[in-house]
Design a protein around this motif. Sequence first.
Motif, mmCIF file in Angstrom:
data_model
loop_
_atom_site.group_PDB
_atom_site.id
_atom_site.type_symbol
_atom_site.label_atom_id
_atom_site.label_comp_id
_atom_site.label_asym_id
_atom_site.label_seq_id
_atom_site.Cartn_x
_atom_site.Cartn_y
_atom_site.Cartn_z
ATOM 1 N N UNK A 177 0.974 -1.241 -0.055
ATOM 2 C CA UNK A 177 -0.032 0.075 0.036
ATOM 3 C C UNK A 177 0.938 1.398 -0.022
ATOM 4 N N UNK A 178 0.523 2.198 0.838
ATOM 5 C CA UNK A 178 1.193 3.474 1.039
ATOM 6 C C UNK A 178 2.483 3.075 1.343
ATOM 7 N N UNK A 179 3.051 2.278 2.030
ATOM 8 C CA UNK A 179 4.368 2.118 2.244
ATOM 9 C C UNK A 179 5.241 1.431 1.396
ATOM 10 N N UNK A 180 4.728 1.087 0.048
ATOM 11 C CA UNK A 180 5.368 0.360 -1.080
ATOM 12 C C UNK A 180 6.268 1.463 -1.672
ATOM 13 N N UNK A 181 7.444 0.713 -2.161
ATOM 14 C CA UNK A 181 8.380 1.560 -2.916
ATOM 15 C C UNK A 181 7.817 1.414 -4.457
ATOM 16 N N UNK A 182 7.037 0.180 -4.641
ATOM 17 C CA UNK A 182 7.032 -0.025 -6.208
ATOM 18 C C UNK A 182 5.679 0.410 -6.964
ATOM 19 N N UNK A 183 5.573 1.820 -6.861
ATOM 20 C CA UNK A 183 4.616 2.583 -7.347
ATOM 21 C C UNK A 183 4.846 3.328 -8.745
ATOM 22 N N UNK A 184 3.760 3.987 -9.473
ATOM 23 C CA UNK A 184 3.931 4.660 -10.509
ATOM 24 C C UNK A 184 4.573 6.067 -9.957
ATOM 25 N N UNK A 185 5.485 6.738 -10.871
ATOM 26 C CA UNK A 185 6.002 8.072 -10.681
ATOM 27 C C UNK A 185 5.581 9.066 -11.853
ATOM 28 N N UNK A 186 6.444 8.964 -12.897
ATOM 29 C CA UNK A 186 6.054 9.750 -13.872
ATOM 30 C C UNK A 186 5.758 8.863 -15.086
ATOM 31 N N UNK A 187 4.954 9.602 -16.133
ATOM 32 C CA UNK A 187 4.414 9.020 -17.310
ATOM 33 C C UNK A 187 4.975 9.922 -18.531
ATOM 34 N N UNK A 188 4.878 9.337 -19.754
ATOM 35 C CA UNK A 188 5.111 10.058 -20.973
ATOM 36 C C UNK A 188 4.088 9.645 -22.015
ATOM 37 N N UNK A 189 3.561 10.338 -22.843
ATOM 38 C CA UNK A 189 2.922 9.988 -23.837
ATOM 39 C C UNK A 189 3.410 9.749 -25.121
ATOM 40 N N UNK A 190 3.656 8.526 -25.507
ATOM 41 C CA UNK A 190 4.317 8.159 -26.900
ATOM 42 C C UNK A 190 3.487 8.875 -28.242
ATOM 43 N N UNK A 191 4.410 9.843 -28.681
ATOM 44 C CA UNK A 191 3.903 10.374 -30.121
ATOM 45 C C UNK A 191 3.279 9.501 -30.983
ATOM 46 N N UNK A 192 3.857 8.185 -31.342
ATOM 47 C CA UNK A 192 3.409 7.691 -32.381
ATOM 48 C C UNK A 192 1.857 7.148 -32.291
ATOM 49 N N UNK A 193 1.456 6.766 -30.881
ATOM 50 C CA UNK A 193 0.354 6.114 -30.754
ATOM 51 C C UNK A 193 -0.400 6.375 -29.481
ATOM 52 N N UNK B 239 0.212 6.104 -26.502
ATOM 53 C CA UNK B 239 0.380 5.126 -25.136
ATOM 54 C C UNK B 239 1.096 5.798 -24.110
ATOM 55 N N UNK B 240 0.679 5.464 -22.980
ATOM 56 C CA UNK B 240 1.391 5.983 -21.656
ATOM 57 C C UNK B 240 2.529 5.019 -21.362
ATOM 58 N N UNK B 241 3.649 5.626 -21.079
ATOM 59 C CA UNK B 241 4.811 4.925 -20.597
ATOM 60 C C UNK B 241 5.357 5.168 -19.442
ATOM 61 N N UNK B 242 5.414 4.224 -18.501
ATOM 62 C CA UNK B 242 5.686 4.252 -17.033
ATOM 63 C C UNK B 242 6.596 3.361 -16.823
ATOM 64 N N UNK B 243 7.835 3.773 -16.337
ATOM 65 C CA UNK B 243 8.934 2.938 -16.005
ATOM 66 C C UNK B 243 8.774 2.606 -14.535
ATOM 67 N N UNK B 244 9.224 1.559 -14.465
ATOM 68 C CA UNK B 244 9.407 0.973 -12.773
ATOM 69 C C UNK B 244 10.678 0.067 -12.476
ATOM 70 N N UNK B 245 11.448 0.748 -11.633
ATOM 71 C CA UNK B 245 12.760 0.140 -11.146
ATOM 72 C C UNK B 245 13.835 -0.230 -12.020
ATOM 73 N N UNK B 246 13.995 0.384 -13.238
ATOM 74 C CA UNK B 246 14.793 -0.184 -14.264
ATOM 75 C C UNK B 246 14.612 -1.491 -14.639
#
Length: 416
Positions: A257-273, A275-282
Motif C-alpha cells: 500500500x502506501x508504504x510500498x516503493x513499487x508505485x508509478x511515478x512519472x508517465x510520458x505520452x508516446x507520440x506515435x500512438x 500510449x502512456x509509458x511508465x517505467x518501474x525500477x529499471x
Amino acid sequence: MSARADEARPPARPSGNSGARTGPWQVTRSRVAPLVGAASFALTAVLAGCVPDPSTSPSSAAPAAPSGSVRKDDRAARIPGGTLLVTDFGADTVTFVDLSGRGTSGRESVEVGTAPYGIVLGGDGTAWVATAEGVAAVDTLTRKRTALIPYATDTGPVTTGEYRGGGMGIALSPDGRTVYVGVNVPGAPGALEAIDTGRREVVETVPVGRRPFDVDVSGDGRQIYATGHDSFDVTVVDAAAWTSRRIEVAPYGTEGGLGSWLKPHYAAVRPSDGALLLPFEGERLAVVDPDTERIRIERMTADTHQHGVAVADDGTLFVVGTGPIDPSVDDGPSLTVRAPEGEERVIPLDGPHEDVVVTADGRTAYVSGGFTRDGHWDGLSVVDVATADVTRVPAGTRPLGMVILGGAARAGTGAG
C-alpha cells in the motif's frame, strides 16, 4: 476501474523497502549500441517525486512530474537561448540558469510560492508553476510573477516537503488555453484542476488518485492523464465532458500500500500512438493504452529506482534512475536512453537525480539534482547523449522541475 493485462504479469517483486529482486524476472544489464540524434521536440515541462508515506514507513524517497504540448510564437522566440528555468523545491522561487557557461555565468531567482514542484511553458513565454499555495504565472521575458492562482481544492495548511499539500504535476493543453494541475490533498485522494489561462482562475475540478505527481495531455488535447503515485493508478479525464475513469498500473502488485516503493511515478505520452509509458525500477516499462486500458509490460535494464521521464517525437525515451532501494542488489543513479525498438543505453550519474528535459536536437539532456531524500544537491547534470559525458553544474535550490527557454524541448513529463 482496473486495467486488463495484455500478458501475464511477471512474478511480483517484494514490496516495502527491502527491494530484493527474486525469481525469473531478475534483470541482467545488457550492452546495446549508442543512441544518437533524437528527432525534433516540442516545448513542455517536468517535475519530481516518490517515497512511501511517512505514516507507514520510516524511509523517505522523492516527488514527481508533468508535461504538455506547447505552441511557439514570436514573443517566445525572443527569449534568449541557452537558458533553463528550474523550480526550487527547497525554497519559494524559480531560478533562471544561463547555460552558455555551463550554468556558471548567471542565475536569477523569482519568488513564486512555497515549495514549487512542476512547471510548464506556454507559447507566449508564460511559465506556469505548481506550488503549495497555488499556480504561479511567471513572465519569462520580464522575469516577474504576474499571478498566483489559488486552488479550488482545500489542501490544508501551507507546508513544505514532499508530502505537502498543493500542486504537483502540471501540463498545458495543446492550444495553450488551459493549464491542468494535479493537487495533492494530504491523507486523501487528490484532484485535477483546470485553469483558464486567460481568466487565470480554476474552471473545473475532478477527483483523481493520491498524490498526483504527474499530469500529461494527449496529443489531440482530448484527454488528460493524472498519475496517482500512492494509489497505483492513472486517472483518465475527458477534457470536454470532464468525466474520469481509473486504470490501475501496478506491475508488481499493490502489496504494501502506501508504504510500498513499487508505485508509478512519472508517465510520458508516446507520440506515435498515444500510449502512456511508465517505467518501474529499471526492470519494467508499463505501456498503457488509455482507451482500451490494456497494459503491456516490457523489459528494462537499468536495475535502479526510476522517476522522471521524457520522450522524443521519434519515441526515444529518457528515464532517470534515482538510485538503489537496496544497495546490495540495486544499481546506482543513471539516465536510460531507450530506442523505440527497446534497445537501451544506461549512462551512470553521480548521486541522486529526479527529472529530465532534452534539447530539441536530442544531443543534450539536463537531469535535476533536487532529490527530496538525503543526497539531494543544488544543481543539474548535463549529459552529452552521444558521448555519455556528464558535467555537474550549480542550479537553484533542490531543483526539480525544468523547462528550456528559447528553444523547443520535450519532457515528461515530465513535462509535464
